[in-house]
Design an enzyme around this catalytic site. Structure first.
Site, PDB file in Angstrom:
ATOM      1  N   SER A 193      -6.364  43.385  47.188  1.00 12.83           N
ATOM      2  CA  SER A 193      -5.510  42.920  48.174  1.00 12.83           C
ATOM      3  C   SER A 193      -6.254  41.819  49.078  1.00 12.83           C
ATOM      4  CB  SER A 193      -4.726  43.701  49.255  1.00 12.83           C
ATOM      5  OG  SER A 193      -4.738  43.203  50.420  1.00 12.83           O
ATOM      6  N   GLY A 205       9.271  42.335  60.827  1.00 14.98           N
ATOM      7  CA  GLY A 205      10.902  42.263  60.531  1.00 14.98           C
ATOM      8  C   GLY A 205      11.150  41.244  59.635  1.00 14.98           C
ATOM      9  N   SER A 237       7.438  43.991  52.911  1.00 16.09           N
ATOM     10  CA  SER A 237       7.609  45.145  51.643  1.00 16.09           C
ATOM     11  C   SER A 237       8.357  44.733  50.785  1.00 16.09           C
ATOM     12  CB  SER A 237       7.647  46.414  52.263  1.00 16.09           C
ATOM     13  OG  SER A 237       8.749  46.451  53.315  1.00 16.09           O
ATOM     14  N   ASP A 248      17.265  43.236  51.745  1.00 19.95           N
ATOM     15  CA  ASP A 248      16.086  42.586  51.669  1.00 19.95           C
ATOM     16  C   ASP A 248      15.600  42.431  50.362  1.00 19.95           C
ATOM     17  OD1 ASP A 248      16.262  43.164  54.484  1.00 19.95           O
ATOM     18  OD2 ASP A 248      14.509  44.831  54.375  1.00 19.95           O
TER      19      ASP A 248
HETATM   20  C1  GLA Z   1      15.565  46.619  57.583  1.00 21.84           C
HETATM   21  C2  GLA Z   1      16.427  47.208  56.320  1.00 21.84           C
HETATM   22  C3  GLA Z   1      17.739  46.572  55.717  1.00 21.84           C
HETATM   23  C4  GLA Z   1      18.326  46.605  56.827  1.00 21.84           C
HETATM   24  C5  GLA Z   1      17.922  45.829  58.148  1.00 21.84           C
HETATM   25  C6  GLA Z   1      18.876  46.007  59.243  1.00 21.84           C
HETATM   26  O1  GLA Z   1      15.246  45.267  57.337  1.00 21.84           O
HETATM   27  O2  GLA Z   1      15.175  47.137  55.042  1.00 21.84           O
HETATM   28  O3  GLA Z   1      18.051  47.189  54.450  1.00 21.84           O
HETATM   29  O4  GLA Z   1      19.021  47.696  57.207  1.00 21.84           O
HETATM   30  O5  GLA Z   1      16.803  46.699  58.457  1.00 21.84           O
HETATM   31  O6  GLA Z   1      20.177  45.326  58.974  1.00 21.84           O
END
Ligand code: GLA
Length: 393
Positions: free
Chosen positions: A68, A125, A129, A174
């Site tokens: 890493s 956010g 990951s 995601d």
């Molecule tokens: C995180 C989760 C997603 C989604 C969002 C909220 O990013 O990984 O799957 O639930 O929170 O919308």
């Protein structure tokens, strides 16, 4: 962006051999549709111009070396018939979790050297990951000649996140956007059918600004799971009372919710109300994007934020302040928290010619309130994961 030259050079300096493949997968920003994915609802994310990147070469033995660049650390393990989770969780778990999913599908995971790098901010956010998992899955897909389609790569990456190596019961948003994004488009995902529809984003009319509150997302795991449980409870109660088995919150008609809402525990009622109204806002936004009506898109973003703050209760003082400051800046169409919440980032849609004045005012006012400087990233909707073969190994 991490350049291919950079990652190739670092690879040679660490492993004393040339990389044979380079894979990359972007982080994401969710434009609208929050906490709806695990309730079978709609989401509208876009990929950002920050990514996780990996370079790799085959070794010819059954050892896996992961380095890493961020942690400046090497991890080594045997790729035996079954990979077992290491005793403590660390950055390498994401790769191992993906490798385990390949093994479960009886796809070969050979001995390899892998360098892991990237510029998606961690814990902000923006789905670092998911980008990591999709990047690893895209790499292994090519190396093992598995021929998985992007959708299958996303599902495999999500299974890795759910499994023992990571253990977070996330929705599909995601990993889906990281695997399937198209430049200059957001992606409307129906999280019940898993259909994905590209939605053109006119960057001449609006820029995407991501404001990082620099507040680390504490509690996000436990609160996230609690929200999930409350939504499941609401679905169970309404199905029982109405004697209909709704397969997800999205399938509950608003008349049915209205009939039973007073009987629901207050928290559960609020979580459901957020979900029902948020799905409507996503669908409305798609219509507004189709006619470049950013003013109306902006109204939806503010309404989404208010619902996440008051009904879903996943915002925080810092994110509320960012939205408030943005609402007073010239050229801002709309702003809301993005991602799971409790810290992390907000997203604003801003008229391109007002981006610079927006940035300075946001930094100045936020700094005055919280004595910290928010980072602001401007990004076009970017491309999804890809892999490049550098040389014949
Ligand atoms: C995180 C989760 C997603 C989604 C969002 C909220 O990013 O990984 O799957 O639930 O929170 O919308």
């Amino acid at each position: 962006m991490i350049s291919n030259e950079h990652i190739s050079d670092v690879f040679v300096s660490i492993f004393q051999t040339d990389a044979e493949w380079i894979s990359s997968a972007p982080g994401r920003v969710n434009i609208i549709g929050e906490h709806t994915d695990y309730n079978g609802g709609y989401v509208l994310p876009a990929a950002i111009n920050r990514e996780v990147k990996m370079a790799a070469s085959l070794r010819g033995d059954n050892r896996l070396f992961l380095y890493s660049e961020y942690h400046r650390e090497m991890y080594e393990t045997l790729i035996s018939t079954k990979i077992a989770p290491p005793p403590q969780k660390s950055w390498h778990n994401y790769f191992l979790g993906v490798a385990e999913q390949f093994q479960k599908k009886h796809l070969p995971v050979p001995g390899m050297n892998v360098l892991i790098s990237g510029d998606v901010p961690l814990g902000a956010g923006l789905s670092s990951s998911a980008a990591y998992e999709v990047c690893a899955a895209t790499l292994l897909n090519t190396i093992s000649e598995a021929n998985l389609a992007p959708r299958e790569i996303a599902l495999l990456a999500q299974a890795a996140e759910h499994g023992d190596f990571v253990g977070v019961k996330c929705g599909i948003m995601d990993q889906y956007i990281s695997a399937m994004a198209l430049p200059d488009h957001a992606l409307l995902i129906d999280c019940h059918t898993l259909d994905a529809t590209p939605v053109p984003f006119n960057s001449r009319k609006a820029s995407i600004a991501i404001i990082n509150s620099m507040k680390h997302r504490k509690l996000v795991g436990s609160e996230y799971n609690r929200r999930r449980a409350e939504c499941e409870e609401g679905l169970r109660l309404i199905s029982e009372w109405s004697k209909k088995s709704f397969s997800s919150l999205r399938h509950i008609p608003s008349e049915v919710f209205d009939r039973f809402k007073e009987q629901l525990p207050l928290d559960v009622r609020k979580r459901l109300r957020h979900n029902l109204t948020e799905n409507d806002r996503v669908r409305a936004c798609v219509q507004f994007f189709a006619c470049d009506n950013f003013k109306e898109v902006g109204h939806m973003l503010y309404a989404s934020h208010a619902s996440l703050r008051d009904d879903f209760e996943v915002s925080c003082a810092e994110l509320d302040a960012i939205v408030d400051i943005a609402s007073r800046c010239e050229g801002v169409y709309g702003c809301r928290m993005t991602g799971a919440g409790f810290g992390g980032c907000a997203l604003a849609l801003v008229a391109p010619e007002k981006v610079e004045s927006f940035k300075s005012r946001m930094i100045e006012e936020y700094n005055r309130m919280f004595s910290k400087t928010p980072e602001i990233y401007i990004t076009p909707p970017s491309a999804g994961a890809n892999v490049l073969r550098k040389k014949n190994g």
